[in-house]
Design a protein around this motif. Sequence first.
Motif, PDB file in Angstrom:
ATOM      1  N   GLU A 114      26.530 -54.446  61.580  1.00 41.82           N
ATOM      2  CA  GLU A 114      26.495 -54.907  62.973  1.00 41.82           C
ATOM      3  C   GLU A 114      25.809 -53.887  63.869  1.00 41.82           C
ATOM      4  OE1 GLU A 114      29.610 -56.342  66.502  1.00 41.82           O
ATOM      5  OE2 GLU A 114      30.351 -55.812  64.496  1.00 41.82           O
ATOM      6  N   LYS A 161      22.249 -54.290  66.161  1.00 40.18           N
ATOM      7  CA  LYS A 161      22.184 -54.053  67.602  1.00 40.18           C
ATOM      8  C   LYS A 161      21.386 -52.800  67.949  1.00 40.18           C
ATOM      9  CE  LYS A 161      26.562 -56.295  68.801  1.00 40.18           C
ATOM     10  NZ  LYS A 161      25.965 -57.222  69.799  1.00 40.18           N
ATOM     11  N   ARG A 211      29.921 -52.701  70.038  1.00 43.40           N
ATOM     12  CA  ARG A 211      29.685 -53.929  70.804  1.00 43.40           C
ATOM     13  C   ARG A 211      29.482 -53.650  72.287  1.00 43.40           C
ATOM     14  NH1 ARG A 211      34.411 -57.550  67.787  1.00 43.40           N
ATOM     15  NH2 ARG A 211      33.331 -57.688  65.770  1.00 43.40           N
ATOM     16  N   LYS A 259      32.604 -60.684  72.027  1.00 43.41           N
ATOM     17  CA  LYS A 259      32.888 -59.300  71.663  1.00 43.41           C
ATOM     18  C   LYS A 259      34.321 -59.086  71.202  1.00 43.41           C
ATOM     19  CE  LYS A 259      29.386 -57.467  74.805  1.00 43.41           C
ATOM     20  NZ  LYS A 259      29.109 -56.572  75.944  1.00 43.41           N
TER      21      LYS A 259
END
Length: 415
Positions: free
Chosen positions: A285, A289, A322, A377
């Motif tokens: 993840e 990002k 996040r 999120k």
Amino acid sequence: MAATPAPPATPPKPTWDPRKPDQPFPWLRPTIRIRLTLLYGGMFLIAGILLLSIIYLLAAQALRSGNEPLFKIVQFQSLKVTSNNCPGIATSDLSLAEFNDAISACMDHERKAALDNLLSRSLLALLGLAVIAFAFGYAMAGRVLSPLGRITRTARAVAGSDLSRRIELDGPDDELKELADTFDEMLERLQRAFTAQQRFVGNASHELRTPLAINRTLLEVHLSDPGAPVELQQLGKTLLATNERSEQLVEGLLLLARSDNQIIERKPVDLAEVAEQAVDQVRAEAEAKGVTIRGERKPAVIQGNGVLLERIALNLVQNAVRYNVPEGGWVEVTTDVRHGQAVLVVTNTGPVVPAYEIDNLFEPFRRLRTERTGSDKGVGLGLSIVRSVARAHGGHISAEPREGGGLVMRVTFPV
């Protein structure tokens, strides 16, 4: 092309700390036992000084009233007088008046010596009795206040999430026993309410798991059909995402209810290994990002539950990834042992967080500047779970804004 404006400065952190500062000399703390000891000993000392003064004055008055000689020499042509205490009267060249004055002076000297001797011995006796009185007062104060010690130890155990403890104070039916019985009744009601709340959350979570699992299975079956219309597949994906969010919420509620208890079975767990596993789970993840994960993870072994401790690290690292900047973001995960405590620190770049919003982040279903629902999120339980699990392990979590944006999350555990 206009230059990109610099991010706003981090708001100043409040300087007021509501926690009571530690005293440099805890043994000088004015406890009730010390105050009672000083009260008992001080009253005895004052009474002893008063009694000594009265005895001294009475003795001085008695000796003063007998200061005059009981007889006077009116003729001593052939009289010989010797004295070891009054050598002045042994001379033969004294007149009659000088001889009588010498006798009076000698008696006055003996009276003063007797009073000084009485005062010195009385002071020594008073000093010894004062030491005995303070020791006796300290012992008696400890005996009288021993029920308060039991109440304090029970309250400290209850503060560690052990609601099953009771004082069960024996002895006379006095004010302390009444206080202990009232405290036991309050603990009984708190334990029933806490147990009922946990049972409700646990049952509700378990009951919700079954229909959510069925919904997920049905949606996955429909999505696996290659002949399904595009609109139906899009609707199925949306429903599947919503169902997955609901499952995360249920699992978070169940974990939150379970982690509020004290951890009974503890095993050695290395925070470095736990943090490494959490980083591995979030790495994909983070790469998607554009967030870089770094940091040195030194061994830090504590006693606890490995699954729950892994949940702490995973939630913190997930939040750090996040809630980050769109480009050039990073997350630093470190573990170490400092001042006799194992420390897990997760630092990240991200939006500027006002200091007054820090405490709100640890409340359930609270997120920073996002809606209560509809966020991709998380479900708003991550930091609440982290705080509950940390407390269950006897640890503490703190957060502070990082200069330039982002947060510094620090979790400490006793080694």
